[in-house]
Design a protein around this motif. Sequence first.
Motif, mmCIF file in Angstrom:
data_model
loop_
_atom_site.group_PDB
_atom_site.id
_atom_site.type_symbol
_atom_site.label_atom_id
_atom_site.label_comp_id
_atom_site.label_asym_id
_atom_site.label_seq_id
_atom_site.Cartn_x
_atom_site.Cartn_y
_atom_site.Cartn_z
ATOM 1 N N TYR A 58 -5.933 1.971 -1.977
ATOM 2 C CA TYR A 58 -6.000 0.874 -1.018
ATOM 3 C C TYR A 58 -7.303 0.111 -1.235
ATOM 4 C CZ TYR A 58 -1.871 2.529 1.292
ATOM 5 O OH TYR A 58 -0.573 2.861 1.560
ATOM 6 N N VAL A 99 2.824 -9.220 -4.219
ATOM 7 C CA VAL A 99 3.235 -10.063 -3.098
ATOM 8 C C VAL A 99 3.949 -11.342 -3.564
ATOM 9 C CG1 VAL A 99 2.416 -11.511 -1.207
ATOM 10 C CG2 VAL A 99 1.579 -9.189 -1.440
ATOM 11 N N VAL A 100 3.282 -12.121 -4.402
ATOM 12 C CA VAL A 100 3.887 -13.392 -4.809
ATOM 13 C C VAL A 100 5.142 -13.178 -5.668
ATOM 14 C CG1 VAL A 100 3.513 -15.618 -5.910
ATOM 15 C CG2 VAL A 100 1.675 -14.548 -4.600
ATOM 16 N N LEU A 125 -9.353 -15.987 -2.497
ATOM 17 C CA LEU A 125 -10.086 -16.314 -1.277
ATOM 18 C C LEU A 125 -11.561 -15.968 -1.343
ATOM 19 C CD1 LEU A 125 -7.016 -15.507 -0.272
ATOM 20 C CD2 LEU A 125 -8.092 -15.932 1.937
ATOM 21 N N ASN A 176 -13.406 -14.292 0.681
ATOM 22 C CA ASN A 176 -13.701 -12.861 0.851
ATOM 23 C C ASN A 176 -12.540 -12.009 0.368
ATOM 24 O OD1 ASN A 176 -16.265 -13.228 2.153
ATOM 25 N ND2 ASN A 176 -15.076 -13.995 3.881
ATOM 26 N N ARG A 184 -4.125 -10.674 -8.318
ATOM 27 C CA ARG A 184 -3.043 -11.058 -7.407
ATOM 28 C C ARG A 184 -2.701 -12.539 -7.579
ATOM 29 N NH1 ARG A 184 -3.804 -10.503 -0.954
ATOM 30 N NH2 ARG A 184 -5.364 -12.096 -1.373
ATOM 31 N N GLU A 225 0.708 -3.096 -4.683
ATOM 32 C CA GLU A 225 1.496 -3.841 -3.688
ATOM 33 C C GLU A 225 0.881 -5.205 -3.405
ATOM 34 O OE1 GLU A 225 3.328 -0.033 -1.240
ATOM 35 O OE2 GLU A 225 1.377 -0.867 -0.706
ATOM 36 N N GLY A 268 -9.721 -11.340 0.645
ATOM 37 C CA GLY A 268 -8.516 -11.419 1.479
ATOM 38 C C GLY A 268 -7.390 -10.512 1.025
ATOM 39 N N LEU A 269 -7.721 -9.348 0.509
ATOM 40 C CA LEU A 269 -6.663 -8.405 0.113
ATOM 41 C C LEU A 269 -6.029 -7.827 1.376
ATOM 42 C CD1 LEU A 269 -8.441 -6.532 -2.802
ATOM 43 C CD2 LEU A 269 -6.672 -8.290 -2.962
ATOM 44 N N PHE A 270 -4.746 -7.473 1.298
ATOM 45 C CA PHE A 270 -4.068 -6.859 2.438
ATOM 46 C C PHE A 270 -4.500 -5.399 2.545
ATOM 47 C CE2 PHE A 270 -0.898 -10.093 0.967
ATOM 48 C CZ PHE A 270 -1.195 -10.997 1.970
ATOM 49 N N PRO A 271 -5.159 -5.038 3.649
ATOM 50 C CA PRO A 271 -5.705 -3.683 3.746
ATOM 51 C C PRO A 271 -4.630 -2.605 3.801
ATOM 52 C CG PRO A 271 -5.971 -4.852 5.834
ATOM 53 C CD PRO A 271 -5.457 -5.845 4.837
ATOM 54 N N HIS A 272 -3.409 -2.977 4.220
ATOM 55 C CA HIS A 272 -2.354 -1.964 4.349
ATOM 56 C C HIS A 272 -1.494 -1.881 3.100
ATOM 57 C CE1 HIS A 272 -0.703 -5.799 5.368
ATOM 58 N NE2 HIS A 272 0.518 -5.334 5.571
ATOM 59 N N TYR A 273 -1.849 -2.656 2.072
ATOM 60 C CA TYR A 273 -1.112 -2.610 0.815
ATOM 61 C C TYR A 273 -1.998 -1.980 -0.262
ATOM 62 C CZ TYR A 273 2.666 -5.799 2.274
ATOM 63 O OH TYR A 273 3.754 -6.368 2.870
ATOM 64 N N THR A 274 -1.385 -1.217 -1.160
ATOM 65 C CA THR A 274 -2.154 -0.692 -2.287
ATOM 66 C C THR A 274 -2.459 -1.843 -3.241
ATOM 67 O OG1 THR A 274 -0.186 -0.286 -3.580
ATOM 68 C CG2 THR A 274 -0.943 1.522 -2.178
#
Lengths: 522, 275
Positions: free
Chosen positions: B131, B98-99, B81, B83, B147, B94, B85-91
Amino acid sequence: MEESQSLGQFMVQQSGKLFSQTLTHISLTLLSMVFAIAIAVPLGIWIARRRRFSGPVLGFAGILQTIPSIALLGIMIPFLGIGPKPAILALFLYALLPVIRNTYTGITGVDPVVVDAAKGMGMSNWQILIKVELPLAFPVLMAGIRTATVINVGVATLAAYIAAGGLGEFIFGGIALNNSNMILAGAIPAALLAVMLDFLLSRVQQLSLKRVRMVYLILPFLFVLLCSFYFLPSKIGGRMLAGFTPEFMGRQDGYIGLKEVYKLKIETVVISDAVKYKAAYEGKLDVIDGYSTDGRLKAFDLVTLKDDQHIFPPYYAAPVVRQAVLKKYPELEMVLNKLSGLLNDEEMTRLNYDVDKLKQSPEKVASDFLSAHHLLQPALPGGKGIIRIGSKVFGEQYILAQMYKMLIRGYSHLDVETKTGLGGTQICFDALKNDQIDLYPEYTGTGLLVILHPSPSVLNGIPKDKDAVFNYVKKEFNHQFNLTWLKPIGFNNSYALMMRRKQAANLNIKSITDLVHHLNEN
Amino acid sequence: MIKVENLSKKFDGKLAVDQISFEVGVGETMVLLGTSGCGKTTTLRMINRLIEPDGGSVYIDQENVGGQQPELLRRRIGYVLQNHGLFPHYTVLENMSVVPKLLEWDKEKIRNRSMELLDKLKLDSTLGKQYPSALSGGQQQRVGLARALMADPPILLMDEPFGALDNITRADIRREFTELDELAKKTIILVTHDIQEAFEMGDKICLMDKGKVMQYGTPEELLFKPQSAFVASFLKEHKLLLELKFLKMGGHTAWELLEQLELGKLKEILFTLEG
Ligand SMILES: Nc1ncnc2c1ncn2[C@@H]1O[C@H](COP(=O)(O)OP(=O)(O)OP(=O)(O)O)[C@@H](O)[C@H]1O
Ligand SMILES: [Mg+2]
């Protein structure tokens, strides 16, 4: 009498009751929260998806929250009766707004880029919700749940008004009986409960939702659900049920006396004055306490039971006047005495009914009554001096204050200033003692038990009949406070047990003794 | 392998993408180039169906993506993405899993693949437990790429992957990326508004303006045979530098020769100083 007892002693003495009330309180709060969360979270998610519904939904939940609790509880009695059910529903409704709003804010506050990334990775809508949106919205969502829980611990005290139990029984009983130990015994655990739940939930809030399996979130839910049902006041059976106010429950000349003197054995629940008449009318309660001249007696078609063993002290109303005023304006006594002996119980009940139920103004009711008795005179020219009449905050006192005003204006050259709505007994009495008012209508029983409150030995020495009590308070007020009790007006607004007219007739119950017999036979 | 035909998209009645067509072969890197707001992101997102087109179609391996289930389609296409777009609540780890988790890989396989990629992308393995907020911009960008690469998708969509970085870091990371074996065999569509970047990374460049394709071809074609005044003026500022890089002289670009020239000169100076 309880003044000497410390709060600690009181709590130890009442520990059994305190414990069960606390459990009930927790159950009411948590159970309503479980239902609220189960409804409000999905609803919050839904309006986050369909923003155009967010306005109406949040608006509606907001309106629910502005309904005064007592009104809300009153509305529900015809549908849900009394007890935990309407209490939980009311608490549930109050909890909706904070939870819906915070769920909505939490979900809509998730960075759209992150949601986009989740979509781009190939997550389904459900996966996005569970794995991304809810975990990220969780702290905000939990903040809403915390707010709602703390609010509900407070509101749950009102459950005591509709026979749902909880710490409100102590709090409102204490307020009614002017017993600060009792108030604190309810208020302190309630406050601690709020602080504790808030703390526990703040720990939950810090959990990272993605690490917690759904099961571990749902299990405590189920646990609370099961436990709560267990601790709630049990379902009330087919026998007769009595609903008494917290005050009546705690008074010697109330439920305690009923048990001791009449050996009354009846299932009881604690309920507020505001809803008990309606609950009795609706058949949710069979016996309630009340005042014998209450207009609602007529409004809800109830009858009083004769107190054949005289446990309720007489509450004959009479004007209490400062001696200085009587000396200064000697004609005043004659004028005030014009009312004496004119109003019996039934007559007073009818006047109260006109004001409370038919919403006529106390002025109109007073002037109609006086003119029917040929006592209404056009006002004489004033200027001689001002008489300040006080009254407590309820219809009967307003009516009496108006009557005295009209009599004074009609039969003397004195002017009148009314200071109605002086709260309770203590406020009126203090105002009178401190020369803020010149007179107000008081009841003999109140004068005896609330103002003089003699020691138990002295109290037992006073016969519970009308004249003995009147003479005692007259003597003591004169002696202690330089206040004079003029002649009683006639009616006796004492405590009474009441039942639905029809049921009392069917069961042939006319007195409290009849009621006790009936209960013992069945 | 990717074929886009007459793709159009309207927002609020205004055409953001207007009848775009292009084809990208297997293993090729195609760059969507153009000024801000010209429709690059919209075009890219129609390929993995994050946006549904109003007209036209997208084919991947001759198969119309319009008929495929979007979630399944997206799991087969890597997406980086704008920006990160990493998940802030995932390390970091993690985020990377995802995929593969959606594809139901087993733990062991996910772990091995994560370690391999962290290593390839020069990310310290201790960063795995951090994180995203604890990482630098460059590191975040690498994780974003890691990712997207985890499941080794044959296609990679990258939306300004270096957009958030300063110029120097950007050039460095870009060079590293071009050297990655992981990327060499992938079909890549890369969005950028940076001309240098486009010419450095693209096998083909699609120059867009106001939702339309202005020219589609190899960097050399755009540079030496601009189809319109717009293309020529768009490249004007960088023209000299780019020409030096693309002008071939006996197997070397002019740029390389210049670099060598400079080196020789430097050596001379060094020698005279020692002597
Ligand atoms: N969801 C949307 N709703 C309305 N208009 C949109 C939406 N997404 C994009 N647009 C408009 O479509 C046009 C193209 O947007 P797009 O994001 O594709 O541009 P871009 O080339 O990626 O620009 P940038 O280089 O700034 O990222 C812009 O004018 C933008 O305002
Ligand atoms: Mg863009």
